[in-house]
Design an enzyme around this catalytic site. Structure first.
Site, mmCIF file in Angstrom:
data_model
loop_
_atom_site.group_PDB
_atom_site.id
_atom_site.type_symbol
_atom_site.label_atom_id
_atom_site.label_comp_id
_atom_site.label_asym_id
_atom_site.label_seq_id
_atom_site.Cartn_x
_atom_site.Cartn_y
_atom_site.Cartn_z
ATOM 1 N N GLY A 198 31.411 13.787 41.315
ATOM 2 C CA GLY A 198 30.997 12.533 40.719
ATOM 3 C C GLY A 198 29.511 12.519 40.410
ATOM 4 O O GLY A 198 28.909 13.542 40.046
ATOM 5 N N SER A 199 28.886 11.371 40.604
ATOM 6 C CA SER A 199 27.510 11.183 40.145
ATOM 7 C C SER A 199 26.465 11.986 40.909
ATOM 8 O O SER A 199 25.342 12.136 40.428
ATOM 9 C CB SER A 199 27.149 9.692 40.200
ATOM 10 O OG SER A 199 27.933 8.965 39.279
#
Length: 722
Positions: free
Chosen positions: A310-311
């Site tokens: 993810g981020s």
């Protein structure tokens, strides 16, 4: 006297010839046995007349970096029998069965089995049991010295240490990876016996002592490991997560200071789950299902499993963009909330309220997907993939733990515009936690990628270092200038962005949050998330990197900023103080620390408007986490810190809010046919509790399905084998 006839002479000659031939054949055979094959038959005779009892070597100790014992071998005893020396198998079996509390039938069968010269009856018996057997003075029964592996802290550092098999061989973790050093060389207890297996009165016993294994000194710090284990266990319970993992790395050396994952298991009893519910489930499992459960329980998720980062992966993309000169920290980008790539519309997490114009630094703070899609397009897949290789994502890190997996990513020819876009913000790529923390450590370590290390030295019984595993630089990935810019950007995420929950006064913390949907059955599944946070401190002289991963949080939030960042803060703060890294307070922080302390008021069950006003009146700040848009009936259902806690003036209080209608009562779901685990997960998600009767699948429940009950109600469910 008459002369023998010619026929008699022929018979005598024939007889003489036959006898002479037989005598010659016997002489030849004796010569063959005595001279040509003498050594072989001598060896066979010795083997037949000798009883060789193995004496296992003592496994080496596993120490932490400061010499604390994490795995040791304790002296024990093993019971052996020599069937040929036992005169009354039933009587001997009866006495041993009574002392050892073992089945009589099996003992009698083993003792009566004359096929083997030596049979092991029981291993690792207590001293009082061994004394009771010796007191019986049973003929043909021997008690030999043995060693048993023991982990004094129980389920502590389980996925680092691993465990051993019943034969004292390493099965997982360090125990397996360093088996050839830890195991040592076994000894022998040799006795001479007759053909019936009875010891000869004139025989001389020979005892060859075992050569103990070498001991292993880890890079792990037992104190920091305790900090990590405590924080992870608390996060598991608070977030009602499937699993929580943490890893702490020395940024400059690559040393693993702590590695924890919960739930785990006790290596002293590796086949017995710590969770009572799982124990009940395993009782109804087939042998094959039990094996699958054990292997799943023993896997180290930090090196054996991959996940979509993810981020947190946006730090990699940002570092590459800066290194290639495509942008600077102050370069401006615009996000309308969505972006079209290859015929698909990709959304920012805040597409409904776009970030608009922002610098690259602000895009990292805001974790804006649209900006990172634009950056990925500017980089191009060839350049992007060359840096993925440089950061080590296309290979294993080489950490000295068994079963390390490679990442899962598209091959370069398979990468199209959509794949490049999603990879740029941390989706469509699956990596191991050890890969990510190694890469981020390189980003803040002046661009130098270090090989992760978990063993420092091998030492002998006297403590002399036999071999030292040196720190190993892999390569320079980015420049010192880019590294400095990245440290400033990462620090801004904590000060101004989504990572505020990891802020520690006096320590410049940098990091990045991440929240990614899980892929289940080949597609992204609604309601299933992996929340994470990677943090580094202090950013002016990076020492520690911490990666926290919360798998399937089912608490009040699934965002990494809420679930994972506070865990990293706890570990970093305690570890930095333990390592005596002195805090450097800014003037503002120094003033903050001398402010008056405020007692947090009770605002739960108030509306958001009433609750926030009360906090403001007490000179407290607040942040709100709501599951949907707030209205006049939105109520505060929980808060952190809790009411009554004393905090400095202007401290921030996290508020969790829901609509009033959601708080009062919920409908009981139909649990028919569900397993204990599935039922428990479903009820937890609804704020209900489970009371278990029986095992298997649910057949009946009270209150019944679709009944309206208050939150926290206990649902009694009867489970029966399917």
């Amino acid at each position: 006297m008459s002369q023998p006839s010619i026929s008699s002479k022929r018979r005598l000659l024939t007889m003489f010839t036959i006898v002479s031939f037989l005598i010659f054949a016997l002489i030849a055979r004796l010569g063959w046995i005595q001279i040509v094959r003498g050594e072989k038959y001598k060896e066979l005779a010795n083997a037949q007349q000798t009883r060789d009892i193995p004496i296992p070597a003592k496994r080496g100790i596993i120490y932490d970096r400061n010499g604390k014992e994490l795995a040791i071998s304790i002296s024990s005893s093993t019971v052996w029998v020599k069937p040929k020396e036992i005169e009354n198998a039933k009587e001997t079996a009866a006495k041993l069965a009574n002392i050892l509390q073992l089945p009589f039938d099996k003992l009698e069968k083993d003792i009566s089995n004359s096929k083997y010269g030596l049979v092991r009856i029981a291993r690792w018996i207590e001293d009082d049991v061994a004394a009771a057997i010796r007191k019986e003075n049973l003929k043909g029964v021997l008690i030999a010295e043995d060693n048993k592996r023991f982990f004094p802290y129980g389920n502590f550092a389980t996925y680092i240490l691993g465990h051993t098999t019943d034969d004292n061989r390493g099965a997982y973790g360090i125990e397996r990876e360093y088996e050839k050093y830890l195991s040592g060389l076994p000894g022998r207890w040799i006795k001479s016996t007759d053909s019936a297996g009875r010891q000869l009165d004139s025989s001389v016993e020979k005892y060859y002592p075992p050569e103990n294994g070498l001991s292993v000194v880890l890079t792990t710090d037992e104190v920091i490991q305790h900090f990590a284990e405590k924080a992870v266990q608390n996060a598991l319970e608070v977030n009602k997560a499937k699993r929580v993992t943490a890893i702490v790395m020395d940024v400059k050396t690559g040393d693993i200071l702590a590695m924890a994952a919960k739930p785990d298991y006790d290596p002293n009893q590796p086949r017995l789950p710590l969770d009572e519910e799982m124990q009940l489930q395993m009782e109804a499992m087939s042998d094959e299902e039990k094996l699958d459960t054990w292997f799943s329980m023993w896997r180290n998720p930090i090196v054996n499993d991959t996940y979509e980062p993810g981020s947190t992966f946006k730090l990699i993309t940002t570092a590459v963009v800066l290194e290639e000169g495509i942008a600077t920290p102050d370069s401006h980008f615009f996000s309308p909330g969505t972006i079209s790539v290859g015929g698909r519309t990709l959304k920012c997490w805040r597409y409904y309220n776009p970030h608009g114009d922002q610098t690259l630094t602000q895009a990292v703070q805001n974790s804006c997907n649209v900006v990172f899609v634009q950056l990925g397009e500017k980089l191009g897949k060839d350049t992007f993939y060359s840096y993925l290789d440089a950061f080590g994502f296309n290979s294993t890190t080489g950490i000295d733990l068994p079963g390390e997996r490679k990442s899962i990513m598209y091959s370069l020819p398979q990468v199209g515009p959509v794949e490049l876009a999603t990879m740029s913000f941390g989706q469509s790529i699956s990596i191991t936690p050890i890969q990510l923390i190694s890469a981020v450590s390189a980003i803040v370590n002046d661009g130098i990628l270090m090989k992760p290390r978990i063993v420092k030295e091998l030492v002998d019984n006297e403590g002399n270092v036999v071999h030292r595993f040196e720190e190993q630089m892999v390569r320079q990935v980015i420049s010192e200038k880019t590294s400095q810019e990245m440290r400033e950007i990462m620090q801004s995420v904590i000060v101004e962005g989504s990572g505020k929950a990891a802020y520690i006064p006096g320590y410049a913390v940098g990091g990045k949050t991440g929240t990614a949907q899980k892929v289940i059955d080949g597609k992204y599944a609604d309601g299933y998330y992996v929340s994470s946070f990677i943090g580094v401190a202090p950013m002016d002289d990076p020492k520690l990197a911490v990666l926290i991963i919360v798998d399937e949080p089912n608490g009040l939030s699934h965002f990494g900023s809420i679930t994972a960042a506070p865990v990293a803060k706890e570990i970093l703060e305690e570890s930095l103080r333990y390592l005596e890294v002195k805090p450097k307070y800014t003037e503002e922080e120094a003033q903050q620390l001398v402010k008056a302390e405020i007692t947090i008021p009770e605002v739960r069950q108030m509306t958001v408007t009433e609750g926030t006003k009360t906090l403001k009146d007490h000179k407290l700040q607040y942040e709100i986490e709501a599951q949907q848009e707030m209205g006049p009936n939105t109520i505060i259902v929980d808060m952190f810190p809790k009411p009554g806690a004393r905090v400095p003036e202007n401290s921030s209080v996290m508020l969790y809010a829901r609509e009033k209608g959601e708080v009062g009562k919920v409908l009981v779901p139909d649990l028919t046919g569900k397993t204990i685990g599935d039922a428990n997960k479903l009820l937890n998600a609804l704020g209900l509790r489970l009371k278990i009767t029986g095992n298997g699948v649910a057949t009946s429940q009270y209150p019944e399905a679709n009944s309206e009950v208050p939150l926290g109600t206990i649902i009694s469910v009867e489970f029966k084998p399917n």
